[in-house]
Design an enzyme around this catalytic site. Structure first.
Site, mmCIF file in Angstrom:
data_model
loop_
_atom_site.group_PDB
_atom_site.id
_atom_site.type_symbol
_atom_site.label_atom_id
_atom_site.label_comp_id
_atom_site.label_asym_id
_atom_site.label_seq_id
_atom_site.Cartn_x
_atom_site.Cartn_y
_atom_site.Cartn_z
ATOM 1 N N ASN A 24 -10.565 8.205 9.483
ATOM 2 C CA ASN A 24 -11.054 9.359 8.741
ATOM 3 C C ASN A 24 -11.281 10.497 9.718
ATOM 4 O O ASN A 24 -12.052 10.367 10.669
ATOM 5 C CB ASN A 24 -12.347 9.026 8.001
ATOM 6 C CG ASN A 24 -12.103 8.039 6.873
ATOM 7 O OD1 ASN A 24 -11.077 8.110 6.197
ATOM 8 N ND2 ASN A 24 -13.000 7.112 6.683
ATOM 9 N N GLU A 42 -11.590 2.938 10.898
ATOM 10 C CA GLU A 42 -12.063 1.903 9.984
ATOM 11 C C GLU A 42 -11.262 0.619 10.206
ATOM 12 O O GLU A 42 -10.031 0.656 10.301
ATOM 13 C CB GLU A 42 -11.929 2.368 8.530
ATOM 14 C CG GLU A 42 -12.853 3.546 8.219
ATOM 15 C CD GLU A 42 -12.990 3.835 6.730
ATOM 16 O OE1 GLU A 42 -13.987 4.454 6.358
ATOM 17 O OE2 GLU A 42 -12.100 3.435 5.953
ATOM 18 N N GLU A 60 1.221 -5.266 4.330
ATOM 19 C CA GLU A 60 0.382 -5.902 5.345
ATOM 20 C C GLU A 60 -0.105 -7.255 4.854
ATOM 21 O O GLU A 60 -0.063 -7.543 3.646
ATOM 22 C CB GLU A 60 -0.853 -5.034 5.641
ATOM 23 C CG GLU A 60 -0.557 -3.748 6.361
ATOM 24 C CD GLU A 60 -1.826 -2.928 6.604
ATOM 25 O OE1 GLU A 60 -2.801 -3.109 5.852
ATOM 26 O OE2 GLU A 60 -1.814 -2.124 7.543
ATOM 27 N N LYS A 83 0.827 -1.208 0.000
ATOM 28 C CA LYS A 83 0.000 0.000 0.000
ATOM 29 C C LYS A 83 0.861 1.258 0.000
ATOM 30 O O LYS A 83 1.937 1.290 0.598
ATOM 31 C CB LYS A 83 -0.895 0.033 1.241
ATOM 32 C CG LYS A 83 -1.941 -1.064 1.298
ATOM 33 C CD LYS A 83 -2.784 -0.877 2.549
ATOM 34 C CE LYS A 83 -3.945 -1.841 2.593
ATOM 35 N NZ LYS A 83 -4.776 -1.640 3.809
ATOM 36 N N HIS A 138 -14.800 -0.072 -3.832
ATOM 37 C CA HIS A 138 -14.414 0.669 -2.620
ATOM 38 C C HIS A 138 -15.359 1.825 -2.299
ATOM 39 O O HIS A 138 -15.056 2.630 -1.419
ATOM 40 C CB HIS A 138 -12.971 1.186 -2.728
ATOM 41 C CG HIS A 138 -11.962 0.094 -2.934
ATOM 42 N ND1 HIS A 138 -11.577 -0.764 -1.935
ATOM 43 C CD2 HIS A 138 -11.284 -0.277 -4.042
ATOM 44 C CE1 HIS A 138 -10.688 -1.632 -2.415
ATOM 45 N NE2 HIS A 138 -10.501 -1.359 -3.700
ATOM 46 N N ARG A 144 -12.885 13.276 9.840
ATOM 47 C CA ARG A 144 -13.960 14.157 9.386
ATOM 48 C C ARG A 144 -15.303 13.490 9.652
ATOM 49 O O ARG A 144 -15.369 12.352 10.089
ATOM 50 C CB ARG A 144 -13.836 14.398 7.882
ATOM 51 C CG ARG A 144 -13.820 13.072 7.132
ATOM 52 C CD ARG A 144 -13.918 13.216 5.644
ATOM 53 N NE ARG A 144 -13.533 11.998 4.946
ATOM 54 C CZ ARG A 144 -14.289 10.934 4.779
ATOM 55 N NH1 ARG A 144 -15.504 10.920 5.307
ATOM 56 N NH2 ARG A 144 -13.870 9.861 4.133
ATOM 57 N N GLU A 161 -7.574 2.474 8.645
ATOM 58 C CA GLU A 161 -7.308 3.904 8.586
ATOM 59 C C GLU A 161 -8.305 4.667 9.446
ATOM 60 O O GLU A 161 -9.335 4.132 9.844
ATOM 61 C CB GLU A 161 -7.361 4.432 7.148
ATOM 62 C CG GLU A 161 -8.722 4.352 6.475
ATOM 63 C CD GLU A 161 -8.667 4.875 5.034
ATOM 64 O OE1 GLU A 161 -7.622 4.773 4.381
ATOM 65 O OE2 GLU A 161 -9.705 5.380 4.571
#
Lengths: 455, 137
Positions: free
Chosen positions: A295, A281, A206, A164, A241, A297, A293
């Protein structure tokens, strides 16, 4: 208005349904609002819903909703004391958060350093591991350049692995590697893509989970060190996604297991001094959670958490930004019933091509437990310039089965004419037995679409 | 293909935006019964965008001067309020004030100010009509 209030006018640096959502929250709190808009949105009725509205640029997002200078200029002209970024556009932009604060206004979101930390996936993973948040197996460091060292890391994790981009997200900048023979080429390709797309060639590696679900935890933090988590959501129903249906709570997850993860998320927020709302998440597979990850917001799907927790998340965002102390502790947070959100997109239900044009007729579903967040109305012209999301149908029921049934009814009575939407697809999906049973993984929708010949 | 109507503001705006993005300073289109002149400022951050469109047999084509950015509109000369006045290329028909900065908005070469469309002190946004101007005969 409390005397310590930092601002009484909020500029909303966004468009569409989220702009309207923030206007509603501000109005309920007695705050004045300014909506900015582009040429494409000039004639949209929703821009008149604010106390003030001002055109900031041409239709192209890069010249309007992503134009930091134009937004700051509008804020200065209108005397706004705070900027709410909504979601998308500049909501997770480090320099925008910093620029708003530098201009003497309040950015309704985390500070620039927290956004930067969470925007860098390696730094975020390292911070989460330090806070005890479970992460996907793999080092929290940048992938080295030496082929032998890369080979050793992959062997240590065990194939399949995923490479990634550190600056990536949202499904971009990643590549699955099934075996050692594919490894070096995959790393080289991803590194070059990352350099071009994200400005940094940094990669990490990962374990690749093959049948995970996407589960997330909503957090809310004030500037006084207090934080709570408001329950969990399942957003596994995705296509490329992009989330299509979200629900809260995630079905089939034990309260004991999720409770431990939720507490770890709260501790992580306190350790990094996070403020405002945020979402952790996770991938969930075989009874284990793996952080992917955060977010920094408001999320599109925040309404399902609002419906189950009874907390107005946007109002809480505004209160935290005013410097207020959270009015609740973790023991006050209780979630009841089940909520489902369907994203209504202006797109062909089979080809998924965006559909622009005029909505000639619109009848929104109504009834107990039914909520529709939207900025469109009959006569609204759907622009080709922006995201295809035109409405969110949110339904709350006593339990999942009840919520599913209410959603079916709401979808059946949702009438929208003049453009193509994904409503037919959603109606069909809600008749699917496996979805009705629950706990489908993130690949389910794409497989389901293939079986109906539409993927 | 449908014949474009160059008196349609939407078409003119799209054309103007495309030209601006391409770095073109101006374009003049003439055809029987219709003419269109779009002149952009020489730099992307120029003070104004002037658009003139109309029939070729018109004596004085009326054009709208739009705000090139958001700002607080002020007149260049308060004594001119609401009064048509001659305008040269160097004349400003008003200013956009943003904090301490005054950005002149010009009528364009050989243009006559018809009337202002906003009151002094009004906050205008990008593309909001500021004034009507006429081409001098």
């Amino acid at each position: 208005m409390p005397s310590q209030q930092r601002f009484d006018k909020v500029l909303i640096a966004n468009r569409g349904e989220v702009a309207l959502r923030v206007v509603r929250a501000c109005r309920e709190m007695g705050l004045k609002t300014v909506v900015v808009y582009s040429e494409a949105d000039r004639d949209s009725a929703y821009v008149k819903s604010a106390d003030q509205s001002i055109c900031i640029g041409p239709s192209s997002a890069s010249k309007s909703y992503l134009n930091q200078s134009a937004i700051l200029l509008a804020a200065r002209l209108t005397g706004a004391g705070a900027v709410h970024p909504g979601y998308g556009f500049l909501s997770e932009n480090t320099s925008f958060s910093a620029a708003v604060e530098k201009a003497g206004m309040t950015f309704i979101g985390p500070d620039a350093s927290a956004i930067a930390t969470m925007g860098d996936k390696i730094a975020a993973k390292s911070a989460m591991m330090a806070a005890g948040v479970p992460c996907v197996p793999g080092p929290d460091t940048e992938l080295p350049s030496e082929p032998e060292a890369i080979r050793a890391i992959a062997a240590g994790i065990g194939y399949p692995v995923i490479v990634k981009a550190a600056g990536g997200g949202g499904g971009r900048g990643m590549r699955v590697v099934l075996n050692e023979a594919e490894l070096q080429e995959a790393v080289a390709l991803t590194r070059e893509e990352a350099r071009k797309a994200f400005g940094t060639p940094a990669l990490y590696m990962e374990k690749f989970l093959q049948h995970p679900r996407h589960i997330e935890i909503q957090v809310l933090c004030d500037t006084h060190g207090n934080a709570v988590w408001l329950g969990h959501r399942d957003c596994s129903m995705q296509r490329r996604h992009q989330k299509v249906v979200e629900e809260a709570p995630a079905p089939g997850i034990s309260e004991t297991l999720i409770g431990t993860v939720g507490e770890a998320c709260v501790q992580a927020c306190q350790q990094i001094g996070y403020r405002g709302v945020g979402t952790f998440e996770f991938l969930y597979e075989d009874g284990a959670f793996y952080f992917i990850e955060m977010n920094t917001r408001l999320q599109v799907e925040h309404p399902v958490t609002e419906e189950t927790s009874g907390v107005d998340i946007v109002q809480q965002q505004l209160r935290v930004a005013q410097g207020e102390t959270l009015s609740m502790t973790q023991v006050d947070v209780t979630c009841a019933g089940h909520a489902i959100e369907c994203r209504i997109n202006a797109e062909d239900p089979k080809t998924f091509m965006p559909s622009a044009g005029v909505i000639t007729a619109l009848e929104l579903p109504q009834g107990e437990g039914v909520r529709v967040d939207t900025h469109v109305e009959a006569g609204y012209k759907v622009s080709p310039y922006y995201d295809s999301l035109i409405a969110k149908l949110i339904v709350h029921g006593q339990d999942r089965a009840d919520a599913m049934q209410r959603t079916r009814s709401a979808l059946a009575s949702f009438k929208l004419e003049g453009i193509a939407t994904n409503l037919p697809l959603l109606r069909e999906l809600f008749e699917d037995a496996a979805f009705a049973k629950g706990e489908t993984d993130i690949h389910y929708l794409e497989k389901w679409l293939k079986t109906r010949g539409a993927a | 293909m449908t014949k474009p109507d160059f008196s349609d503001p939407a078409i003119i705006e799209r054309l103007t935006a495309a030209l601006e993005a391409a770095g073109v300073d101006g374009i003049e289109i003439t055809r029987p019964g219709q003419s269109l002149l779009i002149r952009l400022s020489s730099s992307a951050k120029g003070p104004a965008r002037q658009v003139r469109s109309g029939k070729t047999d018109a004596v004085d084509a009326v054009a709208i001067v739009k705000a090139p950015m958001a700002g607080e509109f002020w007149l260049s000369d308060l004594s001119r309020t609401g009064t048509p006045a001659a305008s040269t290329a160097r004349d400003a028909i008003g200013f956009l004030r943003v904090g301490p900065i005054l950005l002149p908005v010009s009528a364009g070469p050989s243009r006559r100010l018809g009337r202002h469309l906003v009151e002094p002190g009004t906050i205008v946004g990008f593309g909001d009509p500021i004034a009507e101007v006429e081409t001098e005969a």
